[in-house]
Design a protein around this motif. Sequence first.
Motif, short mmCIF file in Angstrom:
data_model
loop_
_atom_site.label_atom_id
_atom_site.label_comp_id
_atom_site.label_asym_id
_atom_site.label_seq_id
_atom_site.Cartn_x
_atom_site.Cartn_y
_atom_site.Cartn_z
N LYS A 74 50.52 40.57 44.27
CA LYS A 74 50.03 40.61 42.90
C LYS A 74 48.51 40.72 42.83
O LYS A 74 47.95 40.82 41.75
N LEU A 75 47.82 40.67 43.96
CA LEU A 75 46.36 40.73 43.95
C LEU A 75 45.83 42.14 44.15
O LEU A 75 44.63 42.37 44.00
N SER A 76 46.69 43.09 44.49
CA SER A 76 46.20 44.41 44.89
C SER A 76 45.49 45.14 43.76
O SER A 76 44.56 45.89 44.00
N HIS A 77 45.93 44.91 42.51
CA HIS A 77 45.31 45.60 41.38
C HIS A 77 44.60 44.65 40.43
O HIS A 77 44.23 45.05 39.32
N ALA A 78 44.44 43.38 40.81
CA ALA A 78 43.81 42.41 39.90
C ALA A 78 42.29 42.60 39.85
O ALA A 78 41.66 42.33 38.82
N GLY A 79 41.68 43.05 40.94
CA GLY A 79 40.24 43.26 40.95
C GLY A 79 39.44 41.98 40.87
O GLY A 79 38.36 41.95 40.26
N LEU A 80 39.94 40.89 41.49
CA LEU A 80 39.23 39.62 41.43
C LEU A 80 37.90 39.71 42.17
O LEU A 80 37.78 40.38 43.20
N ILE A 81 36.90 38.99 41.62
CA ILE A 81 35.61 38.83 42.31
C ILE A 81 35.50 37.36 42.70
O ILE A 81 35.50 36.47 41.84
N ALA A 82 35.44 37.09 44.00
CA ALA A 82 35.43 35.71 44.50
C ALA A 82 34.08 35.42 45.16
O ALA A 82 33.57 36.22 45.95
N LEU A 83 33.51 34.26 44.79
CA LEU A 83 32.32 33.76 45.49
C LEU A 83 32.79 32.79 46.57
O LEU A 83 33.38 31.75 46.27
N MET A 84 32.55 33.16 47.84
CA MET A 84 32.97 32.32 48.96
C MET A 84 31.72 31.75 49.63
O MET A 84 30.84 32.50 50.06
N VAL A 109 40.67 41.63 47.14
CA VAL A 109 39.73 40.74 46.46
C VAL A 109 38.31 41.12 46.87
O VAL A 109 38.01 41.29 48.06
N ASN A 110 37.42 41.27 45.87
CA ASN A 110 36.02 41.55 46.14
C ASN A 110 35.30 40.24 46.46
O ASN A 110 35.30 39.32 45.64
N VAL A 111 34.69 40.16 47.62
CA VAL A 111 34.13 38.90 48.12
C VAL A 111 32.60 38.96 48.09
O VAL A 111 32.00 39.94 48.54
N ILE A 112 32.01 37.89 47.52
CA ILE A 112 30.55 37.67 47.60
C ILE A 112 30.35 36.50 48.55
O ILE A 112 30.80 35.38 48.26
N GLU A 113 29.69 36.73 49.69
CA GLU A 113 29.56 35.70 50.72
C GLU A 113 28.21 34.99 50.60
O GLU A 113 27.20 35.58 50.23
N ALA A 114 28.25 33.67 50.91
CA ALA A 114 27.02 32.88 51.01
C ALA A 114 27.24 31.79 52.04
O ALA A 114 28.36 31.28 52.20
N PRO A 150 31.34 35.29 38.84
CA PRO A 150 32.58 35.63 39.54
C PRO A 150 33.81 35.13 38.78
O PRO A 150 33.71 34.36 37.83
N ASP A 151 34.99 35.59 39.25
CA ASP A 151 36.24 35.17 38.63
C ASP A 151 36.76 33.88 39.23
O ASP A 151 37.49 33.13 38.56
N VAL A 152 36.43 33.60 40.49
CA VAL A 152 36.97 32.42 41.16
C VAL A 152 35.97 31.97 42.23
O VAL A 152 35.20 32.78 42.75
N LEU A 153 35.98 30.65 42.52
CA LEU A 153 35.09 30.07 43.52
C LEU A 153 35.91 29.55 44.69
O LEU A 153 36.90 28.84 44.49
N LEU A 154 35.50 29.90 45.91
CA LEU A 154 36.09 29.36 47.15
C LEU A 154 34.94 28.67 47.88
O LEU A 154 34.09 29.32 48.48
N LEU A 155 34.93 27.32 47.85
CA LEU A 155 33.77 26.57 48.32
C LEU A 155 34.17 25.64 49.45
O LEU A 155 35.13 24.87 49.33
N ASP A 156 33.41 25.71 50.55
CA ASP A 156 33.56 24.71 51.61
C ASP A 156 33.01 23.38 51.11
O ASP A 156 32.03 23.36 50.35
#
Length: 736
Positions: free
Chosen positions: A608-618, A638-643, A660-666
């Motif tokens: 279900k993610l193939s056409h969602a075009g999510l932008i994730a800040l990781m 998923v389009n990933v912005i890395e930091a 971004p659309d979603v946050l993935l945070l350590d």
Amino acid sequence: MSLVNPNDSLERQNEKLLQIAQALMKRVEYGAEQSGAAYAQFERAALLEKRVRERTLELQRTLNLLHESNAQLSEANAQAEAARRNLADAIEAVSEGFALFDADERLVMCNTRFCMDFRDTTRDLSPGLSFDGYVARISRSAYLVLPDGETPESWSARRIRRHQNRHVMFNVQVRPGRWLQVSEHRTANGGTVVLQTDVTDLVRIERAERDRLRDKQAVMVRATLDHLNQGVGIFDDQGRLVGWNGKLGSLLTLDARRLQIGASFIGLIERLALDVEFTQGIDREGFQRWAMSRDYRAPISFEVTRGARTVLQVFGRGMPDGGFVVSVTDVTSEREAARRLFEMNEVLEQRVMERTLELEDALSAAERANASKSRFVAAASHDLLQPLSAAKLYISSLADRCQGTAEHSVLEKAESALNSAEQIIDALLDISKLDSDGTHFNVRSVMMSEILRPLSDEMSVLAERKGLELTIVDCNLIVESDPTYLRRIVQNLLGNAIRYTVQGKVLVGVRRNGGSARIEVWDTGPGIAEEDQNAIYEEFRRLDTKASSNEGLGLGLAIVERACARLGHPLGLWSEVGRGSCFMVNVPIAGHAPGTADARPRSARPVKLSHAGLIALMVENDPTLRRALSIMLESWGVNVIEAADAASALSLLDDLQLRPDVLLLDYQLGPGANGIGLYHAINDGAARPLPCAVISADRSPQLRQDCKSLGIELLAKPLDRHKLGRFLEEVAREMN
């Protein structure tokens, strides 16, 4: 009937009894002898005399006791009277007015200083006066100065209400210009003590000090107003000017002669320059209505323009005493800067839009080129493998015919070269498949022994050729993975360990790591320097430049990294130069036994993610894990912005001007920083917080509770790709 009158004194009664006894004795001695009752009468008289004597003794003792009691009572009365006189003297010696009321609210005593300042009430202060009567007389006294708006009846009622408390203290003013402090205290038996203390000197000192402070404060306020960059005007509850600074007149172009104490607010508004124009939905009349309102004034703020370019901001606020304050600020430069900034933003937005379109075209071209490359590599690999296989068969047949000749050695080398070419083509084909978005994995329950035992048989021969000690510890754990790719991962890691270890041993084992199994491949090779530990995963990158091409072209670890990323198996590395290395792969332990597992193939990529075009800040400070996650997420669409840390993430978002659309945070982001704090910093001021998942190996209840209270998803390390995929699918579904 009694012979003795009981009302007589004891002496008189005793005298009568003696006379009666003598008369009876004479009658017995000289009475008529013919009477036979004479002797009996004598006996009765003797008995009566005895009883009279006993009665007399008892009466004498009672009289003595009575005399003693009377003496003690007289002494007690004397002592009480002395104590009363002493108490009265002590009360009279007190410098304050004193009064004592009993439990029935009746006046017991007071000294001459009590109510001395209320001369018209002193004649009524006598024992037995009720407390209510005392308050009523004081309230009607001509010497009592009532507060403004207070009547004797209301003052008396308020005084009685205060009397309900156990301790009361307040001040009253009396004529002429004196102050009394009245205090009440309850006694142990329910009575009341009232004290009246003259505090006139204290009140006068306090007022003098207050006036001095007020004068000093007025000077400070005036100095402060004169140094302000804003024009300030202070008005009382009648709308009269009571304070201002010179800046007010210059900003509003008011004549200095008009700015005087008591100047009317309405008059000042009417005298404003004609070129002052009210804007933002308020006019002069509306401003006047706000200023002259008797009700609560809400703060008001608006702008006026003076002339062609000057912009003034006016702010008004009511004060507790009914007055109000008006401040005027020249904001011409700020508004001009804002206008220029707005124009610049429009230009920048246009440039960003153009650049975005260019990048989108470039990205589309790159994606098409990558897809074409993958298709070409897959087709070319398939087409190349067939003739290579045929060539190998021909060379093997020819080598069998040339046994013992010089040409046999040449044929063996040619066959070895063809084997190397076939391995390279297989590696390129694997990388092409892993880079392709259409790759699906057959993820199911796998016995680790099914992976390790065949490798033990296969790799032991290679280790023996190099003289290495190979130990593969069998394991009966059941993990969840694609068996083909998991075998390829372990095979490549084990092959690398044998290839680059000159002497010593190679060890393969599996450890439990929470809910996952950690596959570890140890070797005693040369080790990998810290600065090279990220470069080893690049294609065609080999740290040992002396190795021959037959030993590979550096694609093994690139395949391992991509496969681990797509399967969601975290890949780790420990290495020390001169001591060896350890590659670690975390695989989730299956939740059920063999035979009961769902054998249906599952895609490692959430469909279900193939056409969602999510932008994730990781944000992940471990470069290895960050690279693996980026590869896996990008393979999901998923389009990933890395930091690497919190500061870099905030700076990157500020530079990109992108939310971004979603946050993935350590969770652990270095000293003094964590994922929860970064979550608050990113969402500061936002109307709706961004969906967020915190990735951490910390399994403490406190972290779980913090994430739950904030509505944050907590993903434990080693990361479960299925949980991450479900979380991202849920975010995509809420966006749509």
